[in-house]
Design a protein around this motif. Structure first.
Motif, PDB file in Angstrom:
ATOM      1  N   PRO A  95      21.514  42.778  53.838  1.00  0.00           N
ATOM      2  CA  PRO A  95      21.656  41.327  54.017  1.00  0.00           C
ATOM      3  C   PRO A  95      20.304  40.609  54.119  1.00  0.00           C
ATOM      4  O   PRO A  95      19.327  41.189  54.596  1.00  0.00           O
ATOM      5  CB  PRO A  95      22.414  41.182  55.337  1.00  0.00           C
ATOM      6  N   VAL A  96      20.281  39.379  53.649  1.00  0.00           N
ATOM      7  CA  VAL A  96      19.100  38.524  53.765  1.00  0.00           C
ATOM      8  C   VAL A  96      19.077  37.899  55.166  1.00  0.00           C
ATOM      9  O   VAL A  96      18.034  37.801  55.807  1.00  0.00           O
ATOM     10  CB  VAL A  96      19.145  37.428  52.675  1.00  0.00           C
ATOM     11  N   ALA A  97      20.249  37.466  55.629  1.00  0.00           N
ATOM     12  CA  ALA A  97      20.322  36.794  56.932  1.00  0.00           C
ATOM     13  C   ALA A  97      21.748  36.887  57.473  1.00  0.00           C
ATOM     14  O   ALA A  97      22.702  37.046  56.710  1.00  0.00           O
ATOM     15  CB  ALA A  97      19.924  35.327  56.778  1.00  0.00           C
ATOM     16  N   THR A  98      21.868  36.799  58.785  1.00  0.00           N
ATOM     17  CA  THR A  98      23.196  36.676  59.402  1.00  0.00           C
ATOM     18  C   THR A  98      23.184  35.438  60.288  1.00  0.00           C
ATOM     19  O   THR A  98      22.114  34.975  60.690  1.00  0.00           O
ATOM     20  CB  THR A  98      23.562  37.910  60.247  1.00  0.00           C
ATOM     21  N   ALA A  99      24.361  34.914  60.578  1.00  0.00           N
ATOM     22  CA  ALA A  99      24.423  33.711  61.407  1.00  0.00           C
ATOM     23  C   ALA A  99      25.663  33.748  62.272  1.00  0.00           C
ATOM     24  O   ALA A  99      26.664  34.389  61.932  1.00  0.00           O
ATOM     25  CB  ALA A  99      24.454  32.457  60.523  1.00  0.00           C
ATOM     26  N   SER A 100      25.592  33.070  63.433  1.00  0.00           N
ATOM     27  CA  SER A 100      26.812  32.835  64.202  1.00  0.00           C
ATOM     28  C   SER A 100      26.718  31.436  64.774  1.00  0.00           C
ATOM     29  O   SER A 100      25.635  30.947  65.088  1.00  0.00           O
ATOM     30  CB  SER A 100      26.989  33.898  65.285  1.00  0.00           C
ATOM     31  N   GLY A 101      27.863  30.791  64.865  1.00  0.00           N
ATOM     32  CA  GLY A 101      27.828  29.401  65.313  1.00  0.00           C
ATOM     33  C   GLY A 101      29.149  28.932  65.879  1.00  0.00           C
ATOM     34  O   GLY A 101      30.178  29.602  65.756  1.00  0.00           O
ATOM     35  N   ALA A 102      29.085  27.772  66.534  1.00  0.00           N
ATOM     36  CA  ALA A 102      30.279  27.109  67.049  1.00  0.00           C
ATOM     37  C   ALA A 102      30.401  25.765  66.335  1.00  0.00           C
ATOM     38  O   ALA A 102      29.391  25.086  66.110  1.00  0.00           O
ATOM     39  CB  ALA A 102      30.155  26.907  68.551  1.00  0.00           C
ATOM     40  N   PHE A 103      31.619  25.414  65.954  1.00  0.00           N
ATOM     41  CA  PHE A 103      31.869  24.161  65.232  1.00  0.00           C
ATOM     42  C   PHE A 103      32.916  23.352  65.984  1.00  0.00           C
ATOM     43  O   PHE A 103      33.759  23.922  66.682  1.00  0.00           O
ATOM     44  CB  PHE A 103      32.377  24.463  63.812  1.00  0.00           C
TER      45      PHE A 103
ATOM     46  N   ALA B  50      28.606  34.518  59.828  1.00  0.00           N
ATOM     47  CA  ALA B  50      28.324  34.472  58.388  1.00  0.00           C
ATOM     48  C   ALA B  50      27.210  35.450  58.042  1.00  0.00           C
ATOM     49  O   ALA B  50      26.387  35.793  58.898  1.00  0.00           O
ATOM     50  CB  ALA B  50      27.918  33.060  57.978  1.00  0.00           C
ATOM     51  N   THR B  51      27.220  35.893  56.793  1.00  0.00           N
ATOM     52  CA  THR B  51      26.174  36.788  56.290  1.00  0.00           C
ATOM     53  C   THR B  51      25.745  36.294  54.909  1.00  0.00           C
ATOM     54  O   THR B  51      26.578  35.844  54.134  1.00  0.00           O
ATOM     55  CB  THR B  51      26.703  38.240  56.162  1.00  0.00           C
ATOM     56  N   ALA B  52      24.452  36.391  54.636  1.00  0.00           N
ATOM     57  CA  ALA B  52      23.933  35.989  53.320  1.00  0.00           C
ATOM     58  C   ALA B  52      23.314  37.200  52.625  1.00  0.00           C
ATOM     59  O   ALA B  52      22.617  38.000  53.260  1.00  0.00           O
ATOM     60  CB  ALA B  52      22.897  34.884  53.475  1.00  0.00           C
ATOM     61  N   PHE B  53      23.588  37.317  51.331  1.00  0.00           N
ATOM     62  CA  PHE B  53      23.066  38.419  50.520  1.00  0.00           C
ATOM     63  C   PHE B  53      22.403  37.860  49.262  1.00  0.00           C
ATOM     64  O   PHE B  53      22.736  36.764  48.825  1.00  0.00           O
ATOM     65  CB  PHE B  53      24.203  39.320  50.017  1.00  0.00           C
ATOM     66  N   ASP B  54      21.503  38.677  48.673  1.00  0.00           N
ATOM     67  CA  ASP B  54      21.134  38.391  47.279  1.00  0.00           C
ATOM     68  C   ASP B  54      21.893  39.428  46.427  1.00  0.00           C
ATOM     69  O   ASP B  54      23.040  39.727  46.766  1.00  0.00           O
ATOM     70  CB  ASP B  54      19.601  38.363  47.072  1.00  0.00           C
TER      71      ASP B  54
ATOM     72  N   ALA C 195      20.257  34.778  42.994  1.00  0.00           N
ATOM     73  CA  ALA C 195      21.089  33.822  43.730  1.00  0.00           C
ATOM     74  C   ALA C 195      21.320  34.341  45.149  1.00  0.00           C
ATOM     75  O   ALA C 195      21.250  35.542  45.399  1.00  0.00           O
ATOM     76  CB  ALA C 195      22.420  33.643  43.022  1.00  0.00           C
ATOM     77  N   VAL C 196      21.574  33.415  46.087  1.00  0.00           N
ATOM     78  CA  VAL C 196      21.940  33.811  47.446  1.00  0.00           C
ATOM     79  C   VAL C 196      23.418  33.482  47.642  1.00  0.00           C
ATOM     80  O   VAL C 196      23.869  32.392  47.304  1.00  0.00           O
ATOM     81  CB  VAL C 196      21.073  33.082  48.505  1.00  0.00           C
ATOM     82  N   ARG C 197      24.149  34.463  48.190  1.00  0.00           N
ATOM     83  CA  ARG C 197      25.596  34.338  48.362  1.00  0.00           C
ATOM     84  C   ARG C 197      25.891  34.452  49.856  1.00  0.00           C
ATOM     85  O   ARG C 197      25.472  35.415  50.498  1.00  0.00           O
ATOM     86  CB  ARG C 197      26.260  35.479  47.584  1.00  0.00           C
ATOM     87  N   ALA C 198      26.569  33.467  50.413  1.00  0.00           N
ATOM     88  CA  ALA C 198      26.927  33.507  51.834  1.00  0.00           C
ATOM     89  C   ALA C 198      28.427  33.670  51.983  1.00  0.00           C
ATOM     90  O   ALA C 198      29.203  33.056  51.239  1.00  0.00           O
ATOM     91  CB  ALA C 198      26.459  32.238  52.530  1.00  0.00           C
ATOM     92  N   ARG C 199      28.824  34.498  52.931  1.00  0.00           N
ATOM     93  CA  ARG C 199      30.245  34.655  53.275  1.00  0.00           C
ATOM     94  C   ARG C 199      30.408  34.324  54.742  1.00  0.00           C
ATOM     95  O   ARG C 199      29.672  34.839  55.576  1.00  0.00           O
ATOM     96  CB  ARG C 199      30.717  36.087  53.032  1.00  0.00           C
ATOM     97  N   ALA C 200      31.353  33.447  55.064  1.00  0.00           N
ATOM     98  CA  ALA C 200      31.562  33.057  56.457  1.00  0.00           C
ATOM     99  C   ALA C 200      33.015  33.271  56.842  1.00  0.00           C
ATOM    100  O   ALA C 200      33.919  33.131  56.003  1.00  0.00           O
ATOM    101  CB  ALA C 200      31.179  31.594  56.664  1.00  0.00           C
ATOM    102  N   GLU C 201      33.212  33.616  58.105  1.00  0.00           N
ATOM    103  CA  GLU C 201      34.559  33.857  58.622  1.00  0.00           C
ATOM    104  C   GLU C 201      34.723  33.080  59.922  1.00  0.00           C
ATOM    105  O   GLU C 201      33.866  33.170  60.814  1.00  0.00           O
ATOM    106  CB  GLU C 201      34.714  35.361  58.880  1.00  0.00           C
ATOM    107  N   CYS C 202      35.777  32.301  60.002  1.00  0.00           N
ATOM    108  CA  CYS C 202      36.121  31.632  61.252  1.00  0.00           C
ATOM    109  C   CYS C 202      37.039  32.599  62.000  1.00  0.00           C
ATOM    110  O   CYS C 202      38.223  32.707  61.689  1.00  0.00           O
ATOM    111  CB  CYS C 202      36.834  30.309  60.958  1.00  0.00           C
TER     112      CYS C 202
END
Lengths: 140, 172
Positions: free
Chosen positions: A126-134, A116-120, A97-104
Protein backbone atom coordinates in the motif's frame (compact mmCIF):
# COMPACT_ATOMS: atom_id res chain seq x y z
CA UNK A 1 -36.50 1.84 -3.21
CA UNK A 2 -33.89 4.52 -3.75
CA UNK A 3 -30.63 3.36 -5.28
CA UNK A 4 -28.11 4.80 -2.80
CA UNK A 5 -25.14 3.80 -4.90
CA UNK A 6 -26.54 5.65 -7.92
CA UNK A 7 -27.17 8.81 -5.87
CA UNK A 8 -23.71 8.62 -4.31
CA UNK A 9 -22.14 8.14 -7.75
CA UNK A 10 -23.99 11.13 -9.16
CA UNK A 11 -22.96 13.28 -6.20
CA UNK A 12 -19.28 12.24 -6.22
CA UNK A 13 -18.95 12.77 -9.97
CA UNK A 14 -20.31 16.33 -9.62
CA UNK A 15 -17.64 17.45 -7.10
CA UNK A 16 -15.46 20.11 -8.76
CA UNK A 17 -12.30 19.30 -6.77
CA UNK A 18 -12.55 15.56 -7.48
CA UNK A 19 -13.05 16.31 -11.17
CA UNK A 20 -10.04 18.66 -11.17
CA UNK A 21 -7.91 15.86 -9.73
CA UNK A 22 -9.20 13.43 -12.36
CA UNK A 23 -10.89 11.03 -9.91
CA UNK A 24 -13.07 8.29 -11.38
CA UNK A 25 -15.44 6.22 -9.26
CA UNK A 26 -14.82 2.62 -10.28
CA UNK A 27 -16.91 0.79 -7.70
CA UNK A 28 -19.62 1.70 -5.24
CA UNK A 29 -21.86 -0.57 -3.19
CA UNK A 30 -23.31 -0.68 0.33
CA UNK A 31 -20.68 1.12 2.46
CA UNK A 32 -17.81 0.47 0.04
CA UNK A 33 -16.21 2.70 -2.57
CA UNK A 34 -13.24 2.57 -4.93
CA UNK A 35 -11.86 5.63 -6.73
CA UNK A 36 -8.98 5.80 -9.21
CA UNK A 37 -6.87 8.92 -9.77
CA UNK A 38 -4.71 8.82 -12.91
CA UNK A 39 -1.09 10.00 -12.78
CA UNK A 40 -0.96 13.69 -13.64
CA UNK A 41 2.24 15.81 -13.81
CA UNK A 42 0.28 18.77 -12.34
CA UNK A 43 0.06 16.85 -9.04
CA UNK A 44 3.81 16.30 -8.64
CA UNK A 45 5.14 17.18 -5.19
CA UNK A 46 8.79 16.34 -5.78
CA UNK A 47 9.99 17.53 -9.21
CA UNK A 48 13.25 15.58 -8.88
CA UNK A 49 11.49 12.20 -8.72
CA UNK A 50 8.04 12.93 -10.21
CA UNK A 51 6.29 11.49 -7.12
CA UNK A 52 2.84 13.03 -6.65
CA UNK A 53 2.22 15.17 -3.59
CA UNK A 54 0.84 13.55 -0.42
CA UNK A 55 -1.88 16.19 -0.45
CA UNK A 56 -3.38 14.73 -3.63
CA UNK A 57 -3.44 11.29 -2.00
CA UNK A 58 -5.16 12.86 1.04
CA UNK A 59 -7.84 14.39 -1.20
CA UNK A 60 -8.37 11.00 -2.83
CA UNK A 61 -8.73 9.27 0.58
CA UNK A 62 -11.16 11.94 1.82
CA UNK A 63 -13.37 11.69 -1.29
CA UNK A 64 -13.34 7.91 -1.21
CA UNK A 65 -14.24 7.88 2.52
CA UNK A 66 -17.13 10.25 1.90
CA UNK A 67 -18.36 8.08 -0.99
CA UNK A 68 -18.30 4.98 1.21
CA UNK A 69 -20.41 6.77 3.86
CA UNK A 70 -22.93 8.07 1.31
CA UNK A 71 -23.41 4.63 -0.19
CA UNK A 72 -24.12 3.04 3.22
CA UNK A 73 -27.70 1.81 3.61
CA UNK A 74 -28.11 3.64 6.97
CA UNK A 75 -26.81 7.03 5.78
CA UNK A 76 -29.84 9.21 5.05
CA UNK A 77 -28.21 12.08 3.14
CA UNK A 78 -24.88 13.84 2.78
CA UNK A 79 -21.74 13.68 4.87
CA UNK A 80 -18.78 15.82 5.91
CA UNK A 81 -15.39 14.80 7.32
CA UNK A 82 -14.94 15.28 11.08
CA UNK A 83 -11.38 14.01 11.16
CA UNK A 84 -9.07 12.00 8.99
CA UNK A 85 -5.72 10.40 9.75
CA UNK A 86 -3.48 9.34 6.91
CA UNK A 87 -0.38 7.16 7.25
CA UNK A 88 2.07 7.27 4.37
CA UNK A 89 3.91 4.02 3.71
CA UNK A 90 5.77 5.19 0.61
CA UNK A 91 5.59 7.53 -2.36
CA UNK A 92 3.30 6.41 -5.20
CA UNK A 93 5.34 5.18 -8.17
CA UNK A 94 5.60 7.97 -10.79
CA UNK A 95 3.53 7.28 -13.89
CA UNK A 96 1.10 4.95 -12.09
CA UNK A 97 -2.51 5.67 -11.14
CA UNK A 98 -3.45 5.70 -7.44
CA UNK A 99 -6.47 3.62 -6.43
CA UNK A 100 -8.21 4.11 -3.07
CA UNK A 101 -10.67 1.70 -1.47
CA UNK A 102 -12.73 2.84 1.50
CA UNK A 103 -15.11 0.97 3.78
CA UNK A 104 -17.66 2.48 6.13
CA UNK A 105 -17.38 -0.26 8.79
CA UNK A 106 -19.69 1.23 11.40
CA UNK A 107 -22.37 3.88 11.44
CA UNK A 108 -24.47 5.42 14.23
CA UNK A 109 -27.24 8.02 14.00
CA UNK A 110 -24.61 10.81 14.04
CA UNK A 111 -21.21 9.40 13.10
CA UNK A 112 -19.82 7.14 10.38
CA UNK A 113 -16.47 5.36 10.86
CA UNK A 114 -14.31 4.73 7.82
CA UNK A 115 -11.03 3.11 6.90
CA UNK A 116 -9.31 3.35 3.56
CA UNK A 117 -6.22 2.10 1.74
CA UNK A 118 -4.48 3.52 -1.32
CA UNK A 119 -2.43 1.48 -3.81
CA UNK A 120 -0.58 2.05 -7.05
CA UNK A 121 -0.07 -0.89 -9.45
CA UNK A 122 1.49 -3.01 -6.70
CA UNK A 123 -1.49 -4.49 -4.83
CA UNK A 124 0.65 -6.03 -2.05
CA UNK A 125 2.37 -2.81 -1.06
CA UNK A 126 0.00 0.00 0.00
CA UNK A 127 0.95 3.63 -0.62
CA UNK A 128 -1.09 4.92 2.32
CA UNK A 129 -3.80 3.95 4.79
CA UNK A 130 -6.37 6.19 6.42
CA UNK A 131 -9.03 6.15 9.11
CA UNK A 132 -11.59 8.80 9.80
CA UNK A 133 -14.91 9.85 11.27
CA UNK A 134 -17.61 11.47 9.12
CA UNK A 135 -20.85 13.22 10.01
CA UNK A 136 -24.21 11.63 9.22
CA UNK A 137 -26.38 14.44 7.84
CA UNK A 138 -30.10 14.11 8.52
CA UNK A 139 -32.68 14.94 5.91
CA UNK A 140 -34.43 18.00 7.30
CA UNK B 1 35.09 42.26 21.88
CA UNK B 2 33.90 43.64 18.57
CA UNK B 3 30.80 42.42 16.82
CA UNK B 4 31.16 41.85 13.09
CA UNK B 5 29.24 44.43 11.05
CA UNK B 6 25.75 43.15 10.22
CA UNK B 7 25.10 42.21 6.61
CA UNK B 8 23.16 44.75 4.53
CA UNK B 9 19.42 44.06 4.82
CA UNK B 10 18.92 43.56 1.07
CA UNK B 11 21.53 40.79 0.98
CA UNK B 12 19.83 38.98 3.88
CA UNK B 13 16.38 39.35 2.32
CA UNK B 14 17.58 38.28 -1.10
CA UNK B 15 19.08 35.11 0.32
CA UNK B 16 15.98 34.25 2.38
CA UNK B 17 13.57 35.00 -0.46
CA UNK B 18 15.63 32.97 -2.93
CA UNK B 19 15.63 29.99 -0.56
CA UNK B 20 11.86 30.23 -0.05
CA UNK B 21 11.22 30.60 -3.77
CA UNK B 22 13.32 27.50 -4.44
CA UNK B 23 11.32 25.55 -1.86
CA UNK B 24 7.92 26.68 -3.14
CA UNK B 25 8.30 27.62 -6.79
CA UNK B 26 9.27 24.29 -8.27
CA UNK B 27 6.34 22.26 -6.92
CA UNK B 28 3.66 21.71 -9.62
CA UNK B 29 1.04 20.60 -7.09
CA UNK B 30 1.29 23.92 -5.19
CA UNK B 31 0.65 25.81 -8.43
CA UNK B 32 -2.27 23.50 -9.21
CA UNK B 33 -3.79 24.23 -5.78
CA UNK B 34 -3.06 27.98 -5.93
CA UNK B 35 -0.92 27.86 -2.78
CA UNK B 36 1.66 30.59 -2.17
CA UNK B 37 3.81 31.45 0.85
CA UNK B 38 4.53 34.87 2.41
CA UNK B 39 7.49 35.50 4.70
CA UNK B 40 8.08 37.91 7.58
CA UNK B 41 11.54 37.16 8.99
CA UNK B 42 11.41 33.44 9.57
CA UNK B 43 7.60 33.36 9.93
CA UNK B 44 5.74 31.83 7.00
CA UNK B 45 2.06 32.19 6.11
CA UNK B 46 0.57 30.05 3.35
CA UNK B 47 -2.35 31.29 1.26
CA UNK B 48 -4.67 29.13 -0.83
CA UNK B 49 -6.36 31.43 -3.32
CA UNK B 50 -10.01 30.57 -3.89
CA UNK B 51 -10.87 28.81 -7.10
CA UNK B 52 -14.00 26.94 -8.16
CA UNK B 53 -11.99 23.73 -8.56
CA UNK B 54 -11.37 23.60 -4.77
CA UNK B 55 -15.08 23.10 -4.06
CA UNK B 56 -16.21 19.81 -2.53
CA UNK B 57 -19.89 20.54 -1.93
CA UNK B 58 -21.42 22.67 -4.69
CA UNK B 59 -24.75 22.97 -2.84
CA UNK B 60 -23.44 24.79 0.27
CA UNK B 61 -20.93 25.69 -1.31
CA UNK B 62 -17.90 24.53 0.74
CA UNK B 63 -14.24 23.77 0.10
CA UNK B 64 -13.39 20.11 -0.43
CA UNK B 65 -12.07 18.43 2.74
CA UNK B 66 -9.31 16.98 0.61
CA UNK B 67 -8.28 20.44 -0.61
CA UNK B 68 -8.20 21.67 3.00
CA UNK B 69 -6.15 18.63 4.08
CA UNK B 70 -3.73 19.15 1.20
CA UNK B 71 -3.36 22.86 2.06
CA UNK B 72 -2.47 22.04 5.69
CA UNK B 73 -0.09 19.31 4.61
CA UNK B 74 1.71 21.55 2.13
CA UNK B 75 2.03 24.24 4.81
CA UNK B 76 3.45 21.78 7.36
CA UNK B 77 5.97 20.37 4.88
CA UNK B 78 7.18 23.82 3.79
CA UNK B 79 7.52 24.89 7.44
CA UNK B 80 9.56 21.86 8.53
CA UNK B 81 11.75 22.13 5.40
CA UNK B 82 12.23 25.86 6.01
CA UNK B 83 13.10 25.28 9.68
CA UNK B 84 15.57 22.57 8.68
CA UNK B 85 17.29 24.83 6.13
CA UNK B 86 17.12 28.09 8.12
CA UNK B 87 20.54 27.90 9.83
CA UNK B 88 22.25 27.01 6.58
CA UNK B 89 20.44 29.83 4.78
CA UNK B 90 21.49 32.33 7.46
CA UNK B 91 25.11 31.20 7.63
CA UNK B 92 25.41 31.01 3.85
CA UNK B 93 26.31 27.29 4.05
CA UNK B 94 23.67 26.66 1.39
CA UNK B 95 24.65 27.92 -2.02
CA UNK B 96 21.69 30.00 -3.16
CA UNK B 97 22.69 29.71 -6.83
CA UNK B 98 22.33 25.93 -6.58
CA UNK B 99 18.93 26.31 -4.89
CA UNK B 100 17.71 28.66 -7.60
CA UNK B 101 18.77 26.09 -10.22
CA UNK B 102 16.28 23.72 -8.61
CA UNK B 103 18.71 21.47 -6.75
CA UNK B 104 17.17 21.13 -3.31
CA UNK B 105 18.68 19.23 -0.41
CA UNK B 106 16.72 16.13 0.62
CA UNK B 107 13.52 17.21 2.34
CA UNK B 108 11.57 15.62 5.22
CA UNK B 109 9.00 12.95 4.33
CA UNK B 110 5.47 12.80 5.76
CA UNK B 111 4.94 9.80 8.05
CA UNK B 112 1.39 10.61 9.06
CA UNK B 113 -1.06 13.45 9.00
CA UNK B 114 -4.19 13.99 11.12
CA UNK B 115 -6.64 16.72 10.22
CA UNK B 116 -9.58 18.03 12.26
CA UNK B 117 -12.33 19.82 10.36
CA UNK B 118 -13.70 22.48 12.68
CA UNK B 119 -16.15 24.26 10.36
CA UNK B 120 -16.85 24.13 6.67
CA UNK B 121 -14.42 25.99 4.42
CA UNK B 122 -16.05 28.99 2.76
CA UNK B 123 -15.61 29.74 -0.94
CA UNK B 124 -12.87 32.32 -0.38
CA UNK B 125 -9.12 32.54 0.30
CA UNK B 126 -7.67 30.48 3.14
CA UNK B 127 -4.56 31.06 5.26
CA UNK B 128 -2.41 28.70 7.30
CA UNK B 129 0.57 28.78 9.63
CA UNK B 130 2.53 25.83 10.97
CA UNK B 131 4.63 25.46 14.09
CA UNK B 132 7.39 22.91 14.56
CA UNK B 133 6.69 21.61 18.06
CA UNK B 134 9.65 19.24 18.10
CA UNK B 135 12.38 18.61 15.59
CA UNK B 136 14.74 15.76 16.37
CA UNK B 137 17.51 14.08 14.42
CA UNK B 138 15.14 11.51 12.88
CA UNK B 139 11.56 12.64 13.55
CA UNK B 140 9.68 15.92 13.78
CA UNK B 141 6.19 16.95 14.95
CA UNK B 142 4.43 19.90 13.34
CA UNK B 143 1.09 21.55 14.12
CA UNK B 144 -0.85 23.60 11.56
CA UNK B 145 -3.80 25.96 11.84
CA UNK B 146 -5.94 27.29 9.00
CA UNK B 147 -8.42 30.13 8.97
CA UNK B 148 -10.27 32.34 6.52
CA UNK B 149 -11.78 35.71 7.42
CA UNK B 150 -11.09 35.63 11.13
CA UNK B 151 -7.76 34.53 12.62
CA UNK B 152 -9.47 33.29 15.81
CA UNK B 153 -11.98 31.11 13.97
CA UNK B 154 -9.98 28.18 12.68
CA UNK B 155 -11.72 26.07 10.06
CA UNK B 156 -9.18 23.25 10.26
CA UNK B 157 -6.14 22.17 12.23
CA UNK B 158 -3.70 19.32 11.79
CA UNK B 159 -0.81 17.46 13.36
CA UNK B 160 1.88 15.88 11.19
CA UNK B 161 4.92 13.72 11.78
CA UNK B 162 7.90 13.82 9.47
CA UNK B 163 10.89 11.60 8.87
CA UNK B 164 13.95 13.84 8.70
CA UNK B 165 16.55 13.19 5.99
CA UNK B 166 19.90 11.78 7.10
CA UNK B 167 22.46 14.56 7.45
CA UNK B 168 25.40 13.55 5.30
CA UNK B 169 27.70 16.57 5.12
CA UNK B 170 29.65 18.19 7.93
CA UNK B 171 26.61 20.27 8.89
CA UNK B 172 25.26 19.42 12.34
Amino acid sequence: MVDKAAIARQFIEAIPHSKALGMVLTEISDGMAEIVMAYNPALIGDPQTGVIHGGAVSALMDTCGGAAVMSHADAPAGTATIDLRIDYMRGATPGQAVRARAECYHITRSVAFVRATAFDEDPDNPVATASGAFTVERLS
Amino acid sequence: MRRPAPEPVQIVKQRRDAALAALVGGVPYMQFMGIGVDRRGDELTATMTYDEKLIGNPLLPALHGGATAAFLEVTALIEISWAMLWNDIESGAIDIETLVDGTLPRLPKTIDFTVDYLRSGLPRDAYARAKVTRSGRRYASVQVEAWQDNRDKLFAQATCHFLMPARTSGAQ
